[in-house]
Design a protein around this motif. Structure first.
Motif, mmCIF file in Angstrom:
data_model
loop_
_atom_site.group_PDB
_atom_site.id
_atom_site.type_symbol
_atom_site.label_atom_id
_atom_site.label_comp_id
_atom_site.label_asym_id
_atom_site.label_seq_id
_atom_site.Cartn_x
_atom_site.Cartn_y
_atom_site.Cartn_z
ATOM 1 N N GLY A 154 -17.546 -113.861 52.376
ATOM 2 C CA GLY A 154 -16.231 -114.556 51.947
ATOM 3 C C GLY A 154 -15.406 -114.898 53.086
ATOM 4 O O GLY A 154 -14.281 -114.944 53.018
ATOM 5 N N ALA A 155 -15.851 -114.956 54.389
ATOM 6 C CA ALA A 155 -14.959 -115.201 55.463
ATOM 7 C C ALA A 155 -15.066 -116.467 56.216
ATOM 8 O O ALA A 155 -15.423 -116.581 57.477
ATOM 9 N N GLU A 156 -15.668 -117.671 55.486
ATOM 10 C CA GLU A 156 -15.980 -118.464 56.069
ATOM 11 C C GLU A 156 -15.047 -119.443 56.914
ATOM 12 O O GLU A 156 -15.432 -119.923 58.071
ATOM 13 N N GLY A 157 -13.809 -119.250 56.788
ATOM 14 C CA GLY A 157 -12.896 -119.832 57.662
ATOM 15 C C GLY A 157 -12.495 -118.984 58.996
ATOM 16 O O GLY A 157 -11.687 -119.280 59.849
ATOM 17 N N LYS A 158 -13.382 -117.914 59.187
ATOM 18 C CA LYS A 158 -13.047 -116.917 60.333
ATOM 19 C C LYS A 158 -13.944 -117.021 61.377
ATOM 20 O O LYS A 158 -13.881 -116.519 62.524
ATOM 21 N N THR A 159 -15.101 -117.964 61.233
ATOM 22 C CA THR A 159 -15.956 -118.184 62.356
ATOM 23 C C THR A 159 -15.175 -119.170 63.412
ATOM 24 O O THR A 159 -14.544 -120.089 62.876
ATOM 25 N N ALA A 160 -15.735 -118.928 64.692
ATOM 26 C CA ALA A 160 -15.069 -119.823 65.810
ATOM 27 C C ALA A 160 -16.101 -119.697 67.253
ATOM 28 O O ALA A 160 -16.616 -118.427 67.163
ATOM 29 N N LYS A 161 -16.216 -120.804 67.849
ATOM 30 C CA LYS A 161 -17.021 -120.519 69.128
ATOM 31 C C LYS A 161 -15.907 -119.998 70.082
ATOM 32 O O LYS A 161 -14.657 -120.191 70.177
ATOM 33 N N ALA A 162 -16.459 -118.795 70.777
ATOM 34 C CA ALA A 162 -15.618 -118.226 71.877
ATOM 35 C C ALA A 162 -15.130 -119.254 72.807
ATOM 36 O O ALA A 162 -15.581 -120.185 73.000
ATOM 37 N N ALA A 163 -13.801 -118.778 73.068
ATOM 38 C CA ALA A 163 -13.103 -119.883 74.106
ATOM 39 C C ALA A 163 -13.693 -119.384 75.456
ATOM 40 O O ALA A 163 -12.923 -120.277 76.401
ATOM 41 N N TYR A 164 -14.487 -118.672 75.635
ATOM 42 C CA TYR A 164 -15.233 -118.394 76.843
ATOM 43 C C TYR A 164 -16.682 -118.463 76.777
ATOM 44 O O TYR A 164 -17.190 -117.995 75.709
ATOM 45 N N PRO A 165 -17.495 -118.597 77.768
ATOM 46 C CA PRO A 165 -19.109 -118.509 77.454
ATOM 47 C C PRO A 165 -19.491 -116.991 77.380
ATOM 48 O O PRO A 165 -18.906 -115.893 78.134
ATOM 49 N N ILE A 166 -20.127 -116.909 76.338
ATOM 50 C CA ILE A 166 -20.845 -115.516 75.993
ATOM 51 C C ILE A 166 -22.344 -115.586 75.830
ATOM 52 O O ILE A 166 -23.126 -115.300 75.141
ATOM 53 N N ASN A 167 -22.997 -116.391 77.211
ATOM 54 C CA ASN A 167 -24.388 -116.425 77.079
ATOM 55 C C ASN A 167 -25.006 -115.318 77.788
ATOM 56 O O ASN A 167 -24.331 -114.737 78.702
ATOM 57 N N THR A 168 -26.143 -115.359 78.122
ATOM 58 C CA THR A 168 -26.727 -114.437 79.006
ATOM 59 C C THR A 168 -26.376 -114.472 80.152
ATOM 60 O O THR A 168 -26.132 -115.559 80.910
ATOM 61 N N GLY A 169 -25.882 -113.650 80.803
ATOM 62 C CA GLY A 169 -25.327 -113.238 82.367
ATOM 63 C C GLY A 169 -23.787 -113.646 82.384
ATOM 64 O O GLY A 169 -23.277 -113.586 83.565
ATOM 65 N N ASP A 170 -23.097 -114.107 81.499
ATOM 66 C CA ASP A 170 -21.682 -114.315 81.375
ATOM 67 C C ASP A 170 -20.908 -113.092 81.573
ATOM 68 O O ASP A 170 -21.465 -112.116 80.781
ATOM 69 N N PRO A 171 -19.845 -113.061 82.163
ATOM 70 C CA PRO A 171 -18.955 -111.810 82.128
ATOM 71 C C PRO A 171 -18.539 -111.345 80.957
ATOM 72 O O PRO A 171 -18.160 -112.150 80.103
ATOM 73 N N VAL A 172 -18.511 -110.166 80.503
ATOM 74 C CA VAL A 172 -17.936 -109.756 79.309
ATOM 75 C C VAL A 172 -16.362 -109.347 79.216
ATOM 76 O O VAL A 172 -15.750 -109.282 78.339
ATOM 77 N N ALA A 173 -15.782 -109.570 80.523
ATOM 78 C CA ALA A 173 -14.470 -109.217 80.702
ATOM 79 C C ALA A 173 -13.540 -110.129 79.721
ATOM 80 O O ALA A 173 -12.748 -109.638 79.044
ATOM 81 N N PRO A 174 -13.831 -111.345 79.649
ATOM 82 C CA PRO A 174 -12.935 -112.331 78.556
ATOM 83 C C PRO A 174 -13.035 -111.833 77.164
ATOM 84 O O PRO A 174 -11.833 -111.721 76.419
#
Length: 124
Positions: free
Chosen positions: A67-87
Motif C-alpha cells: 500500500g505504498a505505491e507513491g513511495k517508489t523512486a529512482k535513486a538520485a545516484y547510480p546503484i548498479n553493479t560496481g557503483d559506490p555505496v557511499a551515496p
C-alpha cells in the motif's frame, strides 16, 4: 530505522525482451515478497530502485502489496553493479524512516557489507 535490501526479482532474458521486464516467475516473486513484508508490518518511508526496468517493476510490485505505491523512486545516484555505496549510506543516515532498496546483487551485497562491517569489500 530499518534498511531493507532486496535483490530484484527474475527478469526475462534480453533475447526475449530487450527492456527485461519481470518474467511471470519474477512477478510472482515480487508479489509474494510484498505480501510477506506486509504481514510483518513493514512500512518503508521510501522504496528506491535503479534505472533498470526489472528493479523498477520489483519495487512497484512490492510497493503495491504494501500500500505504498507513491513511495517508489529512482535513486538520485547510480546503484548498479560496481557503483559506490557511499551515496546510499548517506541517504540512509539522512532518512527519517525505514528505507528499502531494490537493486542488483553486487550492489546489495556491498551495501550489506558496508552496513554490517563498515567495509563494503568484506563479505557478510
Amino acid at each position: 530505522m530499518n534498511v531493507f535490501l532486496i535483490h530484484h526479482a527474475d527478469a526475462l532474458a534480453i533475447e526475449q525482451d530487450p527492456l527485461r521486464h519481470l518474467s511471470p516467475k519474477g512477478r510472482d516473486q515480487a508479489d509474494r515478497l510484498g505480501t510477506r513484508l506486509r504481514a510483518l508490518g513493514v512500512a518503508p518511508a521510501r522504496i528506491l530502485h535503479s534505472d533498470k526496468q526489472w528493479t523498477i517493476e520489483t519495487a512497484q510490485r512490492i510497493a503495491a502489496k504494501l500500500g505504498a505505491e507513491g513511495k517508489t523512486a529512482k535513486a538520485a545516484y547510480p546503484i548498479n553493479t560496481g557503483d559506490p555505496v557511499a551515496p546510499f549510506m548517506a541517504e540512509i543516515a539522512a532518512a527519517s524512516g525505514d528505507i528499502m532498496m531494490c537493486g542488483h546483487v553486487d550492489y546489495v551485497l556491498r551495501a550489506a557489507s558496508q552496513l554490517v562491517c563498515g567495509d563494503e569489500t568484506r563479505k557478510v
